[in-house]
Write an enzyme that holds these catalytic residues in place. Structure first.
Site, PDB file in Angstrom:
ATOM      1  N   CYS A   1      58.701  57.492  14.597  1.00 33.27           N
ATOM      2  CA  CYS A   1      57.884  57.426  15.809  1.00 33.27           C
ATOM      3  C   CYS A   1      57.325  58.819  15.998  1.00 33.27           C
ATOM      4  O   CYS A   1      57.899  59.634  16.722  1.00 33.27           O
ATOM      5  CB  CYS A   1      58.732  57.034  17.019  1.00 33.27           C
ATOM      6  SG  CYS A   1      59.654  55.537  16.721  1.00 33.27           S
TER       7      CYS A   1
ATOM      8  N   ALA B   1      54.216  60.171  16.908  1.00 35.63           N
ATOM      9  CA  ALA B   1      53.189  60.680  17.828  1.00 35.63           C
ATOM     10  C   ALA B   1      53.791  61.618  18.851  1.00 35.63           C
ATOM     11  O   ALA B   1      54.891  61.358  19.332  1.00 35.63           O
ATOM     12  CB  ALA B   1      52.496  59.511  18.520  1.00 35.63           C
TER      13      ALA B   1
ATOM     14  N   GLY C   1      54.225  66.615  16.708  1.00 35.89           N
ATOM     15  CA  GLY C   1      54.843  67.930  16.747  1.00 35.89           C
ATOM     16  C   GLY C   1      56.020  68.047  15.812  1.00 35.89           C
ATOM     17  O   GLY C   1      56.163  69.005  15.052  1.00 35.89           O
ATOM     18  N   LYS C   2      56.878  67.026  15.827  1.00 34.51           N
ATOM     19  CA  LYS C   2      58.077  67.091  14.989  1.00 34.51           C
ATOM     20  C   LYS C   2      57.692  66.924  13.531  1.00 34.51           C
ATOM     21  O   LYS C   2      58.264  67.562  12.650  1.00 34.51           O
ATOM     22  CB  LYS C   2      59.059  66.017  15.402  1.00 34.51           C
ATOM     23  CG  LYS C   2      59.551  66.190  16.828  1.00 34.51           C
ATOM     24  CD  LYS C   2      60.668  65.216  17.140  1.00 34.51           C
ATOM     25  CE  LYS C   2      61.099  65.340  18.583  1.00 34.51           C
ATOM     26  NZ  LYS C   2      60.157  64.750  19.534  1.00 34.51           N
TER      27      LYS C   2
ATOM     28  N   ASP D   1      53.803  55.533  13.299  1.00 32.79           N
ATOM     29  CA  ASP D   1      53.909  55.255  14.725  1.00 32.79           C
ATOM     30  C   ASP D   1      53.319  53.881  14.962  1.00 32.79           C
ATOM     31  O   ASP D   1      52.389  53.473  14.271  1.00 32.79           O
ATOM     32  CB  ASP D   1      53.155  56.305  15.556  1.00 32.79           C
ATOM     33  CG  ASP D   1      53.624  56.288  16.995  1.00 32.79           C
ATOM     34  OD1 ASP D   1      54.547  57.053  17.321  1.00 32.79           O
ATOM     35  OD2 ASP D   1      53.079  55.498  17.783  1.00 32.79           O
TER      36      ASP D   1
ATOM     37  N   ASP E   1      54.965  48.893  12.642  1.00 34.78           N
ATOM     38  CA  ASP E   1      56.080  48.782  13.571  1.00 34.78           C
ATOM     39  C   ASP E   1      57.325  49.318  12.860  1.00 34.78           C
ATOM     40  O   ASP E   1      57.623  48.937  11.740  1.00 34.78           O
ATOM     41  CB  ASP E   1      56.264  47.307  13.924  1.00 34.78           C
ATOM     42  CG  ASP E   1      57.297  47.103  15.006  1.00 34.78           C
ATOM     43  OD1 ASP E   1      58.142  48.006  15.206  1.00 34.78           O
ATOM     44  OD2 ASP E   1      57.269  46.051  15.647  1.00 34.78           O
TER      45      ASP E   1
ATOM     46  N   ASP F   1      62.692  59.374  16.635  1.00 34.05           N
ATOM     47  CA  ASP F   1      62.568  59.855  18.012  1.00 34.05           C
ATOM     48  C   ASP F   1      62.188  58.633  18.835  1.00 34.05           C
ATOM     49  O   ASP F   1      61.016  58.384  19.091  1.00 34.05           O
ATOM     50  CB  ASP F   1      61.485  60.930  18.084  1.00 34.05           C
ATOM     51  CG  ASP F   1      61.329  61.487  19.486  1.00 34.05           C
ATOM     52  OD1 ASP F   1      60.328  62.155  19.745  1.00 34.05           O
ATOM     53  OD2 ASP F   1      62.216  61.246  20.329  1.00 34.05           O
TER      54      ASP F   1
ATOM     55  N   CYS G   1      64.438  61.293  24.583  1.00 34.78           N
ATOM     56  CA  CYS G   1      64.269  62.238  25.673  1.00 34.78           C
ATOM     57  C   CYS G   1      64.777  61.603  26.949  1.00 34.78           C
ATOM     58  O   CYS G   1      64.150  61.678  28.002  1.00 34.78           O
ATOM     59  CB  CYS G   1      62.799  62.627  25.814  1.00 34.78           C
ATOM     60  SG  CYS G   1      61.735  61.244  26.064  1.00 34.78           S
TER      61      CYS G   1
END
Lengths: 180, 625
Positions: B361, B363, B366-367, B385, B412, B429, B486
């Site tokens: 995932c 988007a 950054g990672k 993503d 998916d 993530d 997160c």
């Protein structure tokens, strides 16, 4: 995703040749492996052969971007170079233009380079030659086409355009949506 | 009426002398002013304005008659006045404009609503003529100190609540000079439901805040400070209501948070969510060095610092004269705007050069770009993503940062091992409820409910199983999966990790991050695997970064445990004689399973229900064979 046809390859190499001359060979055969060009949804991508294997296994509908996009073919089959190719072309560029700090911002907004913003320019730049635009700190900012040859640049008045804008890194922020 | 009566009684002796008709208090004041001049007029007026004539009629008449000079001597002896303070709060408050509200409340106690209206007007006019009143106030300030503190406290708690009134009454009795904080705590009275209903809407935030603090003090030391006959639940219910109102949370979310955090930490967490986290950037080491980038940005007028000892590429931006997301360095791909907590999962993943990595995932990228930079553009990354919209930013970022070893796809995540498998490492993530990033998106405070969290948890469980299946356990350098969210909810973090441990041949390993809180091994009525201590939780109020949860798995076998619903490896280890078929298929991994699941067994023992299940399955097994 498919390899480029003859005509397409010719068009791409011609365009690239405008900026880097005969150094195209260096793009294809790099020390860390062979790289190739592939066409996917009218865009030309540049990727190593190792990555090609991975990209080929992804279903075509789901594939978004294999490798680095160099540019796209327009509806009338003309090849248009995009700013995403900058990193590869900058090291091999034959004709370079350096822009003064004051007019850096203006170029990044998509404006042409005026004589007043011109810092340096390589010798023997012909008119309508493809150039890579740098900032004074040697950071590549984009591509352009020389509007005047080097000799003429010396003579022309400060507000005349010396480089036509073609692509700049500001597009990453301005045109984020159209990069894919 | 009553106060007015008192007023007129007090004033009549003076005014008829001048032969004037009966006036309103305002008119009387103006007349007095006119009569006596600026100096004494307002002075004479001041006691009148508050209708507290009962306290000082003699003094008043004296003032009214002879003027200021007489009254002066009285006021210059503050010691006398002090003693009389507690009895008659009404009067003295008048000349101190700031406490008019407190005195207004007093008036209400007296039951003179009409007078109240007048007093308001009176007080405002008094404020206009500050000089003599100021003098009076100044002189009475030493005596008043105690009382004004009282009144300011009362102002803050100004609500038609008996609780606060009782407090005031008590304070009056005890005198003005005691430490008032102690008073409040000792007397924190839980308002009854009628009182709560009587509260004003919109609620007065000061009152609520005070009440929260008082309530928490009581709850911290419940045995001592509690009110007889009131249960802890009532205090907690009131606290929850108040916090929900004060910080604008939904009741559901606040209940969940109260389960996770102890009370003082909860307040810190809620406060931290009101404030944004500092802006941080990550240097793109493919194009520049942190030192050079810092120098270039400082030259542009950016105030920055290295992020911390734990990061070699992070910089925190304090303030800047130029927009950080639009500098020429940003456009040239020298750095990426990224939260500090987003650097952690990639550091935990520790990708090596020439590996095949899947970012499920990815988007906004950054990672993924950090992974590419750690791998120095070698190897291969599949950046996936499920949202095509958000993938545009991924493509943009990867191109801008000069990442050449990535392929971007739009599948998916749950389809993964089918499309492509055999990766060395996988970063997941997972999409979550976002309760760790409330400071970025305050809408999360109210729009998440039980169903949202459970839906997220369900999706995360499916994704984590796909992620585990996409890794090749036999890879020489890899075999790791990093799962991060997160969010701070246990349902989305420890529960999902525990589920993965049960369902697949994986075990938790240390993340390599030496800071951060350990994950929960038990929560309310759930018990998790003890190895969950290796996972890490990060909070906005302890680490000053977005709330985050990170878990790192090592896959030790490519086999997928079949058919057992809940305790794959544990059951097989616990009932070895009944497991001949699985043993023959994967002898070496079984040894590892045994090692790995000894801990499982220890954990399973306290759960009698599971033992029953195990025996049933053991009975089933011979049939299978």
């Amino acid at each position: 995703m498919r390899p480029l046809t003859e005509a397409e390859t010719r068009a791409v190499f011609e365009k690239l040749g405008k900026y880097i001359g005969e150094n195209i060979q260096l793009l294809v055969e790099r020390p860390d492996g062979t790289y190739c060009f592939r066409l996917h949804r009218d865009r030309v991508y540049y990727l190593s052969e190792k990555l090609l294997k991975l990209a080929a296994s992804v279903p075509r509908e789901s594939l978004v971007a294999p490798g680095t996009c160099f540019g796209k073919f327009t509806k009338s089959q003309k090849f248009r170079l995009s700013v995403t190719a900058l990193d590869f072309l900058a090291p091999y560029a034959k004709y370079k233009v350096w822009v003064k700090p004051g007019s850096e911002q203006s170029f990044l907004y998509g404006n042409h380079v005026l004589k007043s913003g011109l810092g340096r320019i390589t010798e023997n730049t012909a008119q309508y030659q493809g150039v890579v635009v740098y900032s004074m700190a040697d950071v590549p900012l984009g591509f352009g086409v020389a509007a005047k040859s080097t000799q003429e640049c010396r003579k022309v008045d400060p507000l005349a355009i010396v480089v036509f804008h073609q692509a700049d890194v500001g597009e990453y922020v301005r045109n984020e949506d159209t990069l894919t | 009426r009553g106060a007015r009566g008192r007023l007129t009684a007090a004033c009549l002796p003076t005014e008829p002398e001048t032969g004037r008709k009966k006036l309103s208090s305002h008119g009387r004041k103006r007349a007095a002013k006119r009569r006596l001049g600026a100096g004494s007029g307002p002075a004479g007026r001041s006691p009148l304005g508050r209708g507290g004539g009962e306290r000082e009629p003699p003094g008043q008449t004296a003032r009214g008659q002879s003027g200021f000079s007489d009254g002066n001597s009285k006021w210059l002896t503050p010691a006398k006045a002090k003693k009389t303070q507690p009895k008659g709060n009404h009067v003295e408050l008048s000349s101190d404009g700031e406490v008019e509200e407190g005195s207004w409340e007093m008036e209400e106690e007296d039951g003179s609503s009409e007078e109240m209206v007048d007093d308001y007007g009176a007080s405002s006019s008094e404020e206009e003529e500050l000089l003599p009143i100021e003098k009076a106030a100044l002189k009475q300030k030493p005596d008043r100190e105690g009382l004004s503190e009282d009144d300011s406290e009362e102002e803050e708690e100004e609500e038609a609540e008996e609780a606060s009134k009782q407090k005031m009454g008590q304070k009056e009795e005890e005198g003005p000079d005691l430490q008032l904080n102690l008073d409040i705590d000792e007397q924190f009275k839980l308002p009854t439901s009628e009182e709560i209903e009587k509260e004003d809407i919109p609620p007065d935030l000061h009152v609520i805040h005070q009440r929260i603090q008082g309530n928490m003090e009581v709850l911290q030391d419940f045995g001592v400070k509690r009110e007889e006959g009131r249960s802890r639940q009532e205090y907690l219910a009131l606290l929850r209501r108040d916090m929900a109102a004060y910080y604008s949370y939904s009741d559901f979310l606040l209940t969940k948070l109260m389960d996770i955090f102890p009370l003082p930490e909860l307040v810190k967490f809620l406060e931290a969510n009101e404030v944004p986290r500092p802006v941080t950037i990550r240097t793109n080491t493919l194009k520049t060095r942190r030192r050079d980038l810092a120098q270039a940005l400082i030259n542009r007028g950016v105030n920055l610092d290295p992020l911390g000892k734990w990061s070699k590429t992070g910089l925190v931006i304090y303030d800047s004269t130029v927009p950080i997301g639009a500098t020429p360095e940003y456009l040239a791909g020298h750095y990426m705007l990224q939260g500090a907590s987003s650097l952690l999962p990639v550091m935990a993943l520790a990708p090596q050069e020439n590996e095949r990595i899947l970012d499920m995932c990815c988007a906004p990228g950054g990672k993924t770009s950090y992974i590419a930079q750690l791998m120095k553009n070698t190897g291969m990354i599949l950046a996936n993503d499920s949202s095509a919209d958000r993938l545009r930013s991924v493509v943009g970022n990867l191109h801008r940062l000069g990442v050449t070893n990535a392929v971007v796809s739009n599948c998916d995540g749950r389809q993964f091992p089918k499309i492509l498998g055999g990766f060395d490492r996988v970063l997941l993530d997972a999409p979550c409820s976002g309760t760790g990033v409330i400071s970025k998106d305050p809408a999360v405070k109210t729009n998440k409910d039980e169903m949202d969290i459970l839906r997220c948890a369900h999706l995360q469980k499916e994704l984590i199983l796909s992620a585990i299946d996409s890794v090749n356990a036999a890879s020489e350098t890899g075999g790791y999966i990093v799962y991060c969210t997160c969010s701070i909810m246990v349902e989305e973090n420890e529960w999902v990790v525990d589920y993965a441990l049960k369902k697949r041949n994986v075990r938790l390993v240390a993340t390599g991050l030496d800071f951060g809180k350990e994950g929960f091994t038990r929560f309310k009525d759930r018990r998790f695997h003890p190895s969950l201590k290796a996972t890490r939780r990060f909070y906005p109020h302890t680490h000053n970064m977005d709330g985050f949860f990170i878990a790192k798995f090592k896959k030790f076998s490519n086999a997928i445990p079949q058919a057992q619903k809940d305790e794959g490896p544990a059951v097989e280890a616990a009932a070895p004689p009944a497991v001949p078929d699985t043993v023959t298929t994967e002898p070496p991994p079984k040894k590892k399973k045994l090692e790995g699941s000894k801990a499982d067994q220890e954990q399973k023992l306290p759960q009698p229900a599971l033992k029953k299940k195990r025996s049933l399955q053991a009975q089933r097994r011979p049939l299978k064979a």
